[in-house]
Design an enzyme around this catalytic site. Structure first.
Site, PDB file in Angstrom:
ATOM      1  CG  HIS A  84      20.865  58.616  55.467  1.00 36.74           C
ATOM      2  ND1 HIS A  84      20.365  59.539  54.577  1.00 36.74           N
ATOM      3  CD2 HIS A  84      22.206  58.851  55.509  1.00 36.74           C
ATOM      4  CE1 HIS A  84      21.340  60.298  54.127  1.00 36.74           C
ATOM      5  NE2 HIS A  84      22.477  59.906  54.685  1.00 36.74           N
TER       6      HIS A  84
ATOM      7  CG  HIS B 231      27.308  58.643  56.579  1.00 38.47           C
ATOM      8  ND1 HIS B 231      27.696  58.297  55.301  1.00 38.47           N
ATOM      9  CD2 HIS B 231      26.175  59.383  56.435  1.00 38.47           C
ATOM     10  CE1 HIS B 231      26.851  58.821  54.426  1.00 38.47           C
ATOM     11  NE2 HIS B 231      25.917  59.481  55.092  1.00 38.47           N
TER      12      HIS B 231
ATOM     13  CG  HIS C 103      24.256  60.355  50.207  1.00 44.34           C
ATOM     14  ND1 HIS C 103      24.424  59.072  50.607  1.00 44.34           N
ATOM     15  CD2 HIS C 103      24.339  61.121  51.327  1.00 44.34           C
ATOM     16  CE1 HIS C 103      24.599  59.048  51.932  1.00 44.34           C
ATOM     17  NE2 HIS C 103      24.558  60.280  52.387  1.00 44.34           N
TER      18      HIS C 103
ATOM     19  CD  GLU D 160      23.629  65.943  51.878  1.00 46.68           C
ATOM     20  OE1 GLU D 160      24.397  65.256  51.168  1.00 46.68           O
ATOM     21  OE2 GLU D 160      23.823  66.145  53.105  1.00 46.68           O
TER      22      GLU D 160
ATOM     23  CG  ASP E 107      23.543  62.436  56.947  1.00 48.37           C
ATOM     24  OD1 ASP E 107      23.990  61.441  56.354  1.00 48.37           O
ATOM     25  OD2 ASP E 107      23.590  63.587  56.485  1.00 48.37           O
ATOM     26  CG  ASP E 108      27.360  62.188  58.935  1.00 42.07           C
ATOM     27  OD1 ASP E 108      28.203  61.287  58.776  1.00 42.07           O
ATOM     28  OD2 ASP E 108      26.689  62.671  58.000  1.00 42.07           O
TER      29      ASP E 108
HETATM   30  N1  ADE Z   1      29.050  61.565  54.190  1.00 40.73           N
HETATM   31  C1  ADE Z   1      28.676  61.626  55.457  1.00 40.73           C
HETATM   32  N2  ADE Z   1      27.561  62.381  55.561  1.00 40.73           N
HETATM   33  C2  ADE Z   1      27.232  62.789  54.311  1.00 40.73           C
HETATM   34  C3  ADE Z   1      26.208  63.583  53.769  1.00 40.73           C
HETATM   35  N3  ADE Z   1      25.261  64.130  54.518  1.00 40.73           N
HETATM   36  N4  ADE Z   1      26.201  63.802  52.446  1.00 40.73           N
HETATM   37  C4  ADE Z   1      27.147  63.277  51.691  1.00 40.73           C
HETATM   38  N5  ADE Z   1      28.133  62.524  52.152  1.00 40.73           N
HETATM   39  C5  ADE Z   1      28.190  62.276  53.458  1.00 40.73           C
HETATM   40 ZN    ZN Z   2      24.385  60.688  54.403  1.00 42.42          ZN
END
Ligand code: ADE
Ligand code: ZN
Length: 334
Positions: free
Chosen positions: A9, A11, A189, A192, A270-271
């Site tokens: 997971h 991005h 997703h 969340e 994630d990011d």
């Molecule tokens: N795009 C990048 N990170 C995300 C996240 N945590 N939730 C939804 N879209 C995303």
């Molecule tokens: Zn994500």
């Protein structure tokens, strides 16, 4: 030897580090609302998912050339290799680039340049997930996916991301049917910021094979029973959940409960450049906050191996490395 890690997971746009953003802005003559680290860094204080997405999609403006996309991906892979990642299934958001006039070819060929060299350069196998924005029409996603497949790009799976609440999985049934008909794998997703119901719909309506996040599933006992029974993979990103305030603090994170319930949960980033850490940082944070046992950490890693889109032989190879890693010392002790 640290445990081999599997990233499921991530991005790619969420790996742009602040110094790289500013460097690319200057090189490509792009005017961002911030020109120095002093201006930019205070923006990394998020109140919710949307406040983060606003910054994320402003910063991607600096990516213009095929080499920019290749370099973003290469930098991620280099950092992942340092963390001990052996396999990474990474996603990108084509709509973030097409809408500002960057050709599809520049985006996908740039990313593929780096991924195609990844085994040789970084000893990391990869899969590529094309993610689509759920706050845009399904027709747009189908059109873009069709164009990417027609162009012959190597894409392994589809995903669904961006603003969640108000954009239920039911809007994207047609996209997932199309993707499946083309032999693509499916993730989404859900749960969340959005309700547990979105997780159920992602499974029932989209036939998602993995749920990204899914932490709000715990609000629904019937759903939990199903997740355990079917061993549905949930790719959880603890530092992201804290920074986007879906949990009040790391110590409140449901990860230990999920493990105790027998949910197929795994830990990811994630990011990472926005949320204070890559996959190793996420592991370190949860291992120390929850005093996880070696067995728990091994379980999280094995879950990720099992939940990946690797073939059975590659999974078996990774599984044996995890067992070996466990006998020789794990991340927790490093
Ligand atoms: N795009 C990048 N990170 C995300 C996240 N945590 N939730 C939804 N879209 C995303
Ligand atoms: Zn994500």
């Amino acid at each position: 030897m640290p445990l081999p890690l599997v990233e499921l997971h991530l991005h790619l746009e969420g790996t742009l580090e602040p110094d790289f953003i500013l460097e690319r802005a200057a090189a490509n003559d792009i005017e961002l609302p911030w020109t120095t680290l002093e201006d930019l860094l205070p923006r990394y204080e998020f109140t919710d998912l949307q406040s983060f997405l606003d910054l994320l999609y402003t910063n991607v403006e600096v990516l213009r050339s095929r080499e920019d996309f290749a370099e973003m991906t290469r930098r991620y892979l280099r950092r992942a290799a340092k963390a001990g990642v052996k396999h990474a299934e990474v996603s990108f958001d084509i709509q973030a680039h097409i809408r500002r006039g960057v050709p599809m070819d520049v985006v996908v060929r740039g990313i593929r340049d780096a991924l195609d060299a990844s085994v040789e350069e970084f000893d990391i196998t990869t899969k590529l997930i094309a993610s689509f924005w759920r706050d845009r029409p399904v027709e747009e996603a189908i059109e873009l996916l069709t164009a990417m497949l027609d162009a012959g790009y190597a894409i392994d799976a589809v995903g669904l991301d961006s603003a969640e609440v108000g954009y239920p999985p039911s809007l994207f049934v047609e996209l997932y049917e199309f993707a499946r008909s083309k032999g693509l794998r499916a993730v989404a997703h859900a749960g969340e910021e959005g309700p547990a119901n979105y997780v159920r719909d992602a499974l029932d309506l989209l036939h998602a094979e993995r749920i990204d996040h899914g932490i709000r599933s715990l609000e629904d006992d019937d759903l939990v029973q199903r997740l355990v029974r079917d061993q549905v993979p949930l790719t959880v990103c603890p530092l992201s959940n804290v920074r986007l305030r879906t949990v009040p603090a790391l110590s409140d994170h449901p990860l230990p409960r999920m493990l105790a319930l027998g949910i197929n949960v795994s830990v990811h980033s994630d990011d990472p450049s926005y949320f204070g850490g890559y996959i190793d940082d996420n592991f370190d944070a949860v291992a120390s906050t929850f005093n996880l046992s070696e067995e728990d950490v091994g379980r999280l890693t094995l879950n990720a191996v099992d939940s990946s889109f690797l073939d059975p032989e590659a999974k078996a190879r990774l599984r044996s490395q995890v067992r070996l890693g466990n006998t020789q010392g794990s991340l927790v002790e490093d």
